[in-house]
Design a protein around this motif. Sequence first.
Motif, PDB file in Angstrom:
ATOM      1  N   SER A  99       0.817  -1.209   0.000  1.00  0.00           N
ATOM      2  CA  SER A  99       0.000   0.000   0.000  1.00  0.00           C
ATOM      3  C   SER A  99       0.851   1.260   0.000  1.00  0.00           C
ATOM      4  O   SER A  99       2.013   1.249   0.439  1.00  0.00           O
ATOM      5  CB  SER A  99      -0.920   0.018   1.226  1.00  0.00           C
ATOM      6  OG  SER A  99      -1.893  -0.998   1.140  1.00  0.00           O
ATOM      7  N   SER A 103       5.289   4.776   1.172  1.00  0.00           N
ATOM      8  CA  SER A 103       4.982   3.378   0.899  1.00  0.00           C
ATOM      9  C   SER A 103       5.269   2.528   2.126  1.00  0.00           C
ATOM     10  O   SER A 103       6.055   2.911   3.002  1.00  0.00           O
ATOM     11  CB  SER A 103       5.797   2.863  -0.290  1.00  0.00           C
ATOM     12  OG  SER A 103       7.178   2.901   0.006  1.00  0.00           O
ATOM     13  N   GLU A 104       4.603   1.386   2.214  1.00  0.00           N
ATOM     14  CA  GLU A 104       4.944   0.424   3.255  1.00  0.00           C
ATOM     15  C   GLU A 104       6.418   0.055   3.098  1.00  0.00           C
ATOM     16  O   GLU A 104       6.933  -0.024   1.992  1.00  0.00           O
ATOM     17  CB  GLU A 104       4.080  -0.826   3.130  1.00  0.00           C
ATOM     18  CG  GLU A 104       2.645  -0.649   3.595  1.00  0.00           C
ATOM     19  CD  GLU A 104       1.892  -1.960   3.574  1.00  0.00           C
ATOM     20  OE1 GLU A 104       2.072  -2.768   4.492  1.00  0.00           O
ATOM     21  OE2 GLU A 104       1.130  -2.162   2.607  1.00  0.00           O
ATOM     22  N   ARG A 156      -5.712   1.948   9.587  1.00  0.00           N
ATOM     23  CA  ARG A 156      -4.512   1.788   8.755  1.00  0.00           C
ATOM     24  C   ARG A 156      -3.431   2.805   9.073  1.00  0.00           C
ATOM     25  O   ARG A 156      -2.310   2.695   8.590  1.00  0.00           O
ATOM     26  CB  ARG A 156      -4.900   1.876   7.273  1.00  0.00           C
ATOM     27  CG  ARG A 156      -5.700   0.695   6.775  1.00  0.00           C
ATOM     28  CD  ARG A 156      -6.269   0.917   5.395  1.00  0.00           C
ATOM     29  NE  ARG A 156      -7.322   1.924   5.407  1.00  0.00           N
ATOM     30  CZ  ARG A 156      -8.021   2.289   4.327  1.00  0.00           C
ATOM     31  NH1 ARG A 156      -7.763   1.738   3.161  1.00  0.00           N
ATOM     32  NH2 ARG A 156      -8.970   3.197   4.415  1.00  0.00           N
ATOM     33  N   ILE A 186      -5.099   6.171   0.435  1.00  0.00           N
ATOM     34  CA  ILE A 186      -4.327   4.932   0.520  1.00  0.00           C
ATOM     35  C   ILE A 186      -4.657   4.155  -0.731  1.00  0.00           C
ATOM     36  O   ILE A 186      -5.817   3.798  -0.970  1.00  0.00           O
ATOM     37  CB  ILE A 186      -4.635   4.133   1.787  1.00  0.00           C
ATOM     38  CG1 ILE A 186      -4.083   4.868   3.015  1.00  0.00           C
ATOM     39  CG2 ILE A 186      -4.025   2.727   1.712  1.00  0.00           C
ATOM     40  CD1 ILE A 186      -4.261   4.134   4.325  1.00  0.00           C
ATOM     41  N   ASP A 187      -3.626   3.957  -1.530  1.00  0.00           N
ATOM     42  CA  ASP A 187      -3.808   3.425  -2.879  1.00  0.00           C
ATOM     43  C   ASP A 187      -4.764   4.368  -3.631  1.00  0.00           C
ATOM     44  O   ASP A 187      -4.483   5.539  -3.738  1.00  0.00           O
ATOM     45  CB  ASP A 187      -4.269   1.974  -2.825  1.00  0.00           C
ATOM     46  CG  ASP A 187      -3.262   1.107  -2.055  1.00  0.00           C
ATOM     47  OD1 ASP A 187      -2.056   1.404  -2.152  1.00  0.00           O
ATOM     48  OD2 ASP A 187      -3.675   0.181  -1.351  1.00  0.00           O
TER      49      ASP A 187
END
Length: 263
Positions: A2, A29-30, A75, A64-65
């Motif tokens: 994500s 980003s993660e 999240r 997110i996305d």
Amino acid sequence: MSILKAEHISLTFPKQSQAVLKDINLSISESSLTVVLGESGCGKTTLLNILAGFQKPSSGEIKIDQEVLSAPDARRAVVFQEHALLPWLNVEENIWFPLKISHQTSEFIQEQVQSILKIVALDHVAKANIWELSGGMKQRVGIARALISHAPFILLDEPFAALDAFTRETMQELVLDLWIQQNKGFFLITHDIEEALLLSNQLILMKARPGIIAEVLELDFADRYKAGEDIRTIKSDPAFIALREQLFDQLRSQNKKNKEVVS
């Protein structure tokens, strides 16, 4: 994987003519480390609050996305500058609180808490009262509470500002270790240049009045720690010191210009 995005974020508070933030664009980003560095008043904390869903921007979107976000959700977990712990609960109770209100089973909660306590090295004080802890331990509890939510993004609002130099470096090492182990996206704001260099692979430099992104630096100091170098060696590297001094001069010059404009 994500991605948390700020797209064309601007904010002007009511009855103020000067924008706090203007056309901010960034991606987190993660598995990344993003740090925002800038003088007081450049909008760092406001940007974090917008990313967390606590503050609505005047224009622009947080995503997110491809999903547009309009409120806080699970999240994005936040670690505050003030630890914001509940003093009537002990260490493990503060950590399990987010799971308790989500109606998880007692067995699941206990298992998760014990795991997180070991990760942040607090299993020996699980039953301790909050007022019995040092400043560094309190911040570890705050980080543990964020981690237990399993949020892919951890947002930290100058969490180590009040700590002494030794404890602060210990906490910086903890963040790096968690980044390596947890594969989460970390977003941190700070006034400390050394901290910004060490804890970022994406360093966002901001200017004030209005708050804008002046420059984005891609750094490898955190990756060097991940590869096995210790923090002391990294911080004493001539390349690290040279960049630290360059950024100090840059921020001092910026601060001087802003004072001249105000006067």
